[in-house]
Design an enzyme around this catalytic site. Structure first.
Site, PDB file in Angstrom:
ATOM      1  N   HIS A  84      -0.356  11.339  -2.425  1.00 30.58           N
ATOM      2  CA  HIS A  84      -1.891  10.911  -1.983  1.00 30.58           C
ATOM      3  C   HIS A  84      -2.759  12.216  -1.547  1.00 30.58           C
ATOM      4  O   HIS A  84      -4.023  12.286  -2.262  1.00 30.58           O
ATOM      5  CB  HIS A  84      -1.817  10.071  -0.662  1.00 30.58           C
ATOM      6  CG  HIS A  84      -3.105   9.559  -0.343  1.00 30.58           C
ATOM      7  ND1 HIS A  84      -3.816  10.639   0.576  1.00 30.58           N
ATOM      8  CD2 HIS A  84      -4.049   8.546  -0.536  1.00 30.58           C
ATOM      9  CE1 HIS A  84      -5.099   9.577   0.793  1.00 30.58           C
ATOM     10  NE2 HIS A  84      -4.990   8.653   0.296  1.00 30.58           N
TER      11      HIS A  84
ATOM     12  N   HIS B  58       0.873  -1.449  -0.073  1.00 28.56           N
ATOM     13  CA  HIS B  58      -0.019  -0.226   0.081  1.00 28.56           C
ATOM     14  C   HIS B  58       1.053   1.205  -0.127  1.00 28.56           C
ATOM     15  O   HIS B  58       1.553   1.639   0.717  1.00 28.56           O
ATOM     16  CB  HIS B  58      -0.965  -0.174   1.124  1.00 28.56           C
ATOM     17  CG  HIS B  58      -1.771   0.988   1.335  1.00 28.56           C
ATOM     18  ND1 HIS B  58      -2.036   1.998   2.317  1.00 28.56           N
ATOM     19  CD2 HIS B  58      -2.754   1.710   0.670  1.00 28.56           C
ATOM     20  CE1 HIS B  58      -2.954   2.805   2.107  1.00 28.56           C
ATOM     21  NE2 HIS B  58      -3.535   2.520   0.969  1.00 28.56           N
TER      22      HIS B  58
ATOM     23  N   GLU C   5      -3.789   4.365  -8.747  1.00 29.41           N
ATOM     24  CA  GLU C   5      -5.281   5.030  -8.364  1.00 29.41           C
ATOM     25  C   GLU C   5      -5.100   6.390  -8.864  1.00 29.41           C
ATOM     26  O   GLU C   5      -4.167   7.240  -8.369  1.00 29.41           O
ATOM     27  CB  GLU C   5      -5.135   5.146  -6.803  1.00 29.41           C
ATOM     28  CG  GLU C   5      -6.624   5.526  -6.348  1.00 29.41           C
ATOM     29  CD  GLU C   5      -6.721   5.670  -4.856  1.00 29.41           C
ATOM     30  OE1 GLU C   5      -7.735   6.563  -4.329  1.00 29.41           O
ATOM     31  OE2 GLU C   5      -6.320   4.707  -4.071  1.00 29.41           O
TER      32      GLU C   5
ATOM     33  N   ASP D 221      -0.713   6.574  -5.777  1.00 24.78           N
ATOM     34  CA  ASP D 221      -1.781   7.602  -6.120  1.00 24.78           C
ATOM     35  C   ASP D 221      -1.098   8.635  -7.158  1.00 24.78           C
ATOM     36  O   ASP D 221      -0.036   8.942  -7.060  1.00 24.78           O
ATOM     37  CB  ASP D 221      -2.283   8.374  -5.006  1.00 24.78           C
ATOM     38  CG  ASP D 221      -2.666   7.323  -3.764  1.00 24.78           C
ATOM     39  OD1 ASP D 221      -3.783   6.850  -3.971  1.00 24.78           O
ATOM     40  OD2 ASP D 221      -1.761   7.158  -2.711  1.00 24.78           O
TER      41      ASP D 221
ATOM     42  N   GLU E 220       0.837  -0.412  -4.674  1.00 20.73           N
ATOM     43  CA  GLU E 220      -0.477   0.490  -5.028  1.00 20.73           C
ATOM     44  C   GLU E 220      -0.068   2.040  -4.851  1.00 20.73           C
ATOM     45  O   GLU E 220       0.902   2.083  -4.138  1.00 20.73           O
ATOM     46  CB  GLU E 220      -1.618  -0.014  -4.186  1.00 20.73           C
ATOM     47  CG  GLU E 220      -2.760   1.130  -4.426  1.00 20.73           C
ATOM     48  CD  GLU E 220      -2.827   2.416  -3.262  1.00 20.73           C
ATOM     49  OE1 GLU E 220      -3.641   3.236  -3.614  1.00 20.73           O
ATOM     50  OE2 GLU E 220      -1.860   2.531  -2.542  1.00 20.73           O
TER      51      GLU E 220
END
Length: 245
Positions: A54, A12, A114, A41, A39
């Site tokens: 993020h 993450h 993301e 952003d 993962e």
């Protein structure tokens, strides 16, 4: 439904318990800890470049302040995105999406990308992410998974790059999850593990969708979720969860 080469545990924001989130150092640490996927952003700078960050604001994870969307890439390149986590990461920059893809290729890491737009930039951010993935994603890596809490960004991604795999990203899974997934031809359902019930998990899996749950840092909970049929979990500590499992 397209098949993704998903591992059970996805790092993450890199490996956010062990290195500053959404940095190249974090992705290297995730790889060193055994993660096969990470993962992260992606959002836009003032001139529309894609960076890995993020929050809308710079304050939490850099020595800058204010909205990232109001600063140019050159201005953002001067910021320290590592010291807040630990002095040993001092000087770690905010990476660009292109730099991140280059590192993923070097390390052999798959990714859940993301789309994280600031308000009003949903379509623009999705289009920019899709353009870069279409032009630059390494053929030797597993197909990436594109997700977003901004449903309109996923709609744009579906139109701009229908060949990409999309993850419907939800907090709580509502009764309309299947209609939302079908409208964008989602490959996976991604949701908050804390708001997931066993009944809903089994309903999603029975419908044929891989189910991904965030953010799971305790092995016992991961084990429970896998027992419900959850396909993969996002974890800040992918090594600890994997070791305990």
């Amino acid at each position: 439904m397209p098949q993704l080469d998903l591992p059970r545990i996805i790092g993450h924001r890199g490996a956010a318990a062990a290195a500053p989130e959404n940095t190249l150092a974090g992705f290297r640490r995730a790889h060193a800890l055994g993660a096969r996927w990470v993962e992260f952003d992606v959002r836009l700078t003032a001139e529309g470049r894609c960076i890995i960050l993020h929050d809308d604001l710079l304050d939490r994870t850099t020595d800058g302040t204010g909205p990232a969307s109001e600063m140019t890439l050159d201005q953002l390149a001067l910021l320290d995105a590592g010291s807040w986590f630990d002095p040993s990461f001092a000087g770690e920059p905010i990476p660009t999406f292109e730099e991140t893809i280059d590192l993923l290729a070097e390390l052999g890491l798959g990714a859940n990308v993301e789309i994280k737009p600031h308000r009003g930039a949903e379509a623009e951010t999705a289009e920019a992410v899709c353009r870069i993935l279409q032009a630059s994603w390494p053929a030797q890596l597993p197909q990436p998974l594109v997700s977003s809490f901004a449903y309109s960004a996923l709609e744009t991604a579906y139109q701009a790059a229908p060949e990409l795999q999309r993850g419907l990203l939800l907090g709580r899974v509502g009764n309309d999850w299947r209609a939302l997934a079908e409208a964008i031809e989602a490959t996976t359902i991604n949701c908050d593990h804390a708001k997931l019930t066993e009944k809903t998990a089994k309903e999603i899996r029975a419908a044929g969708y891989p189910l991904l749950a965030y953010t799971v840092n305790h092995a016992g909970r991961a084990q429970e979720l896998f027992g419900w049929g959850v396909s993969a979990v996002f974890s800040d500590a992918p090594d600890q969860v994997a070791r305990a499992l």
